[in-house]
Motif scaffolding. Structure first.
Motif, PDB file in Angstrom:
ATOM      1  N   THR A   9      49.988  46.323  35.824  1.00 26.61           N
ATOM      2  CA  THR A   9      51.199  46.592  36.588  1.00 26.61           C
ATOM      3  C   THR A   9      51.524  48.078  36.474  1.00 26.61           C
ATOM      4  N   THR A  50      56.202  43.844  42.204  1.00 28.44           N
ATOM      5  CA  THR A  50      56.510  42.900  43.283  1.00 28.44           C
ATOM      6  C   THR A  50      55.252  42.361  43.970  1.00 28.44           C
ATOM      7  N   ASP A  51      54.081  42.933  43.646  1.00 25.13           N
ATOM      8  CA  ASP A  51      52.818  42.469  44.223  1.00 25.13           C
ATOM      9  C   ASP A  51      51.999  41.646  43.239  1.00 25.13           C
ATOM     10  N   TRP A  52      52.566  41.358  42.087  1.00 25.16           N
ATOM     11  CA  TRP A  52      51.861  40.603  41.046  1.00 25.16           C
ATOM     12  C   TRP A  52      52.683  39.363  40.751  1.00 25.16           C
ATOM     13  N   GLY A  53      52.097  38.198  40.913  1.00 25.02           N
ATOM     14  CA  GLY A  53      52.853  36.968  40.745  1.00 25.02           C
ATOM     15  C   GLY A  53      52.508  36.221  39.472  1.00 25.02           C
ATOM     16  N   GLY A  56      54.963  31.454  40.034  1.00 24.64           N
ATOM     17  CA  GLY A  56      55.452  31.238  41.390  1.00 24.64           C
ATOM     18  C   GLY A  56      56.355  32.317  41.944  1.00 24.64           C
ATOM     19  N   VAL A  57      56.574  33.383  41.167  1.00 29.76           N
ATOM     20  CA  VAL A  57      57.423  34.497  41.627  1.00 29.76           C
ATOM     21  C   VAL A  57      56.764  35.810  41.218  1.00 29.76           C
ATOM     22  N   ASN A  58      57.255  36.933  41.776  1.00 31.38           N
ATOM     23  CA  ASN A  58      56.685  38.208  41.368  1.00 31.38           C
ATOM     24  C   ASN A  58      57.155  38.555  39.950  1.00 31.38           C
ATOM     25  N   VAL A  59      56.449  39.461  39.313  1.00 37.05           N
ATOM     26  CA  VAL A  59      56.710  39.794  37.907  1.00 37.05           C
ATOM     27  C   VAL A  59      58.136  40.296  37.700  1.00 37.05           C
ATOM     28  N   GLU A  61      60.863  39.479  39.291  1.00 37.59           N
ATOM     29  CA  GLU A  61      61.757  38.320  39.293  1.00 37.59           C
ATOM     30  C   GLU A  61      61.523  37.441  38.061  1.00 37.59           C
ATOM     31  N   TYR A  62      60.278  37.258  37.700  1.00 38.85           N
ATOM     32  CA  TYR A  62      59.935  36.458  36.520  1.00 38.85           C
ATOM     33  C   TYR A  62      60.604  37.030  35.267  1.00 38.85           C
TER      34      TYR A  62
END
Length: 70
Positions: A9, A50-53, A56-59, A61-62
């Motif tokens: 990231t 935001t491009d790495w999930g 079920g959500v991007n990093v 948000e996680y």
């Protein structure tokens, strides 16, 4: 002719850290597989959070969700 692609990231990975990764991976391939460092390719890709999930959500948000849980 090994090719290694490292994805991280984009969180301020320094040039020195990238150099350490490249040296370390190259040395490991030489030690374990007897690969010639001159024909070993290492590529480092920096991926926006935001491009790495994960889960079920991007990093971004996680991590926000985990921080909210305590």
């Amino acid at each position: 002719m090994p090719y290694v692609n490292i994805k991280v990231t984009d969180e301020m990975v320094t040039t020195e850290q990238k150099s350490q990764l490249i040296r370390g991976v190259t040395a490991l391939l030489q030690e374990v597989l007897d690969k010639d460092p001159d024909s070993t390719f290492v590529v480092i890709d920096e991926v926006p959070l935001t491009d790495w999930g994960v889960g079920g959500v991007n990093v971004a948000e996680y991590r926000a969700r985990r921080a909210a849980l305590g």
